[in-house]
Design a protein around this motif. Sequence first.
Motif, mmCIF file in Angstrom:
data_model
loop_
_atom_site.group_PDB
_atom_site.id
_atom_site.type_symbol
_atom_site.label_atom_id
_atom_site.label_comp_id
_atom_site.label_asym_id
_atom_site.label_seq_id
_atom_site.Cartn_x
_atom_site.Cartn_y
_atom_site.Cartn_z
ATOM 1 N N UNK A 1 20.109 41.750 -10.842
ATOM 2 C CA UNK A 1 20.519 41.257 -9.523
ATOM 3 C C UNK A 1 21.342 39.985 -9.671
ATOM 4 N N UNK A 2 20.896 39.052 -10.562
ATOM 5 C CA UNK A 2 21.643 37.807 -10.786
ATOM 6 C C UNK A 2 23.034 38.101 -11.341
ATOM 7 N N UNK A 3 23.106 39.065 -12.270
ATOM 8 C CA UNK A 3 24.396 39.430 -12.857
ATOM 9 C C UNK A 3 25.329 40.019 -11.800
ATOM 10 N N UNK A 4 24.794 40.851 -10.914
ATOM 11 C CA UNK A 4 25.603 41.449 -9.847
ATOM 12 C C UNK A 4 26.091 40.379 -8.874
ATOM 13 N N UNK A 5 25.272 39.373 -8.643
ATOM 14 C CA UNK A 5 25.699 38.273 -7.774
ATOM 15 C C UNK A 5 26.883 37.535 -8.386
ATOM 16 N N UNK A 6 26.841 37.352 -9.732
ATOM 17 C CA UNK A 6 27.962 36.698 -10.425
ATOM 18 C C UNK A 6 29.231 37.518 -10.271
ATOM 19 N N UNK A 7 29.072 38.859 -10.248
ATOM 20 C CA UNK A 7 30.227 39.748 -10.084
ATOM 21 C C UNK A 7 30.708 39.812 -8.639
ATOM 22 N N UNK A 8 30.009 39.129 -7.725
ATOM 23 C CA UNK A 8 30.478 39.036 -6.347
ATOM 24 C C UNK A 8 29.806 39.952 -5.351
ATOM 25 N N UNK A 9 28.746 40.650 -5.749
ATOM 26 C CA UNK A 9 28.040 41.532 -4.813
ATOM 27 C C UNK A 9 27.257 40.694 -3.792
#
Length: 749
Positions: free
Chosen positions: A650-658
């Motif tokens: 989830x944290x990684x997806x947030x970094x990708x802009x989700x």
Amino acid sequence: MQKILRKRILRDLKANLFYYLAPGFLIVLGMYLVVSFVGAADTVITGVAEKNQLLQVEDGQFSVFVPLTEKEENDLVAAGITLEEQFYLDYHGRNNSVVRLFKNRKAVNLASVDEGRMPVTAGEIFLEKHCARKNQLTTGSQITIAGSLFKVTGIGTLPDYDAVYQELSDSIVESETFGFGLVVPADYEMMKTAGQAIKSKSFTYAYHLNGTMDDSDLKKKLKDTYYDHNKLTAFITAANNPRIAASADDQVITKIAGLIAGVVVMILFTYIISVFVIHTIDRERPVIGALYALGVTKKDLMRYYLTLPVIITVLGGMIGTAIGYSQWGVSLQMAESLNYFSVPNLATVYSLPLLLYGIVMPAVVAAVVNALVIRKKLSKNVLDLLSNRENSEQAATITLKRFGFVRRFQIRQMIREARTSLTVVFGLFIALLIMMLGLNCYAVCSHVGLENKADTRFEYMYSYKFPTEAVPEGGVAAFGKTLKKEVFGYNLDVTLLGIDASNPYFDAAVTKGQNKVIISSAVARKFGLAAGDVLVLNDEEDEKLAAFTVDGVTAYASGLFVFMNLADMRDYFGETDTYYNIVFSDQPLNLETERLNNVTTREDSVKSANVFISQMTSLIITMVAVSLILLAVVMYLMMQVMVDRSAFGIALMKIFGYRSKELRKLYINGNFYVIAVGAVISIPLAKWVMDQVYPILVSNVAVGFNLNFPWWLYAGVYGMILFLYLVINTLLLQRLKKISHAEVLKNRE
């Protein structure tokens, strides 16, 4: 090193307070339910047995047409038994109620006084506790019975009227309309002489065998010696008397249900603990690897990871057990039984096995489950633990080309979290079992109310002790005989009713033939019978079995009735061609009360249904409420575990802009299918399981219950589950928003 690990326990508790409190709450709730139900059952079963022994409850009783002579009584006493008259007269009381008058007892079935004292002079009366309460009578109050004024000097119970049935064939206690009183012998004789009793006097004797013979010997002696001039009308042992120790019999079933619930709760609790421990270990793999590298042993880590779960479960078990034995537990669970049955004041019984179950069992289970799971998880090598490598190959290698990215992601997420998803579905099933118990009670109440009104067509049913030669004008004759049938260890009364095919009050299409009967729908449900089956009933009076072929089933839910051709029934039992002992009518008949045994009205039947409904309401509310709480806690806890386990992704997806809504679609919304499909499977399965169990829970009630649900009730349960999911989904979105981008850095090699 142990000192460092001990300091870390408090930090771990603060950081993961919810994860520990949620299982702790489930333990408190589970132990409360089990201890309160089983503790209440132990208190009633043990307390009633002790009180009955103290109050000299009878070994049995018999009734005769004409009182025994003094010589006959002396002969029986000389044989070694204790014999006492338990004659009674029924009178109209307050608000159209019936009061049954006895003489004060001296040797058998002694009264237990809750308030006041027993009558000692003329004009005094001792009243049954629920009858007094329903009619707002206390010690010192005055009551008029058949024109005679009595002062209430005592209130309490009789051991032979634990279930205050007006007739032994009754299935519902109606304290508002029936109760009993005891008076001094002079008042009893005065009331008898006045001649205002509503039916003929009953000549019943209670006995103690005193080890000199058994019940069958006494019955044989009575028949052989006195049959010619003093026909034996009834002979019933204490074990087969539905009035005696009825509360204890009812609680035996409650205790079994409580123990079953205890096993189910422990299974659910065990599985939740295992999922939670696996999540904890997986989350702390790098920490565990570092500790290993510093020289901490597996034994030290096992002790550390066992400490908090064991402490939480011990505290949860102690709190749940304490509440279970408090006024909100055992006392509350007993209240329904004590308000229904006529039982003396009872002191709470503290059972050592139950105390050990409530306090020790949760800790033992937590320790064993944690030890097994932790040992396996801690067996990995240090590098794998430090690198925090996840075993997600199974989900990654599944080919899902037909689906779009979102659907593929949701499916793989569900596969990764299969263990947690199964826990949610299992928790859903357990919660639905509890809910179905409550809803089955609701279905029973709904059907009893409607069916009793629809099936009872007569307005009056007159049961004769001494029938006249001619059937009274306006009445329809029938021949009734009470037989017995055992189910789950309970010997229930079944009324064999001989009627003509033209009887306007029943739809039973009886045909000629001494072995052919039509059974009521209540009998069909209670004993699982259908057309073509063989029904075997026990004729205890003549000590023989009667076998009949079921020719059909008729709609009649008001009692366990079996219908037979009137002429054939007379022949079968050796009666004359004109014999009858029951008359049905749609209007009141002017009959001699001395000839009557009992009068039942349609209004009585409807009232019985209402009593049953009021008795079950609190249980329905409790079961549904507990099931929803259990489901909400399990669903929220396990779905939050899923989110936390995916914190890195989830944290990684947030970094990708989700955005949060997109992340909810990927990580949370997939659970909708788990809940939706799980509910579709669990609802009918839980209903089927409870339908198999419910007849056992009500096996002591002489009624056949209709457990069918209307379609909208299934839809309502399904909609309630989905609504609960949507609420939890919304709450989890807030949890998802709190996951920081820093989670990626925490898991970097």
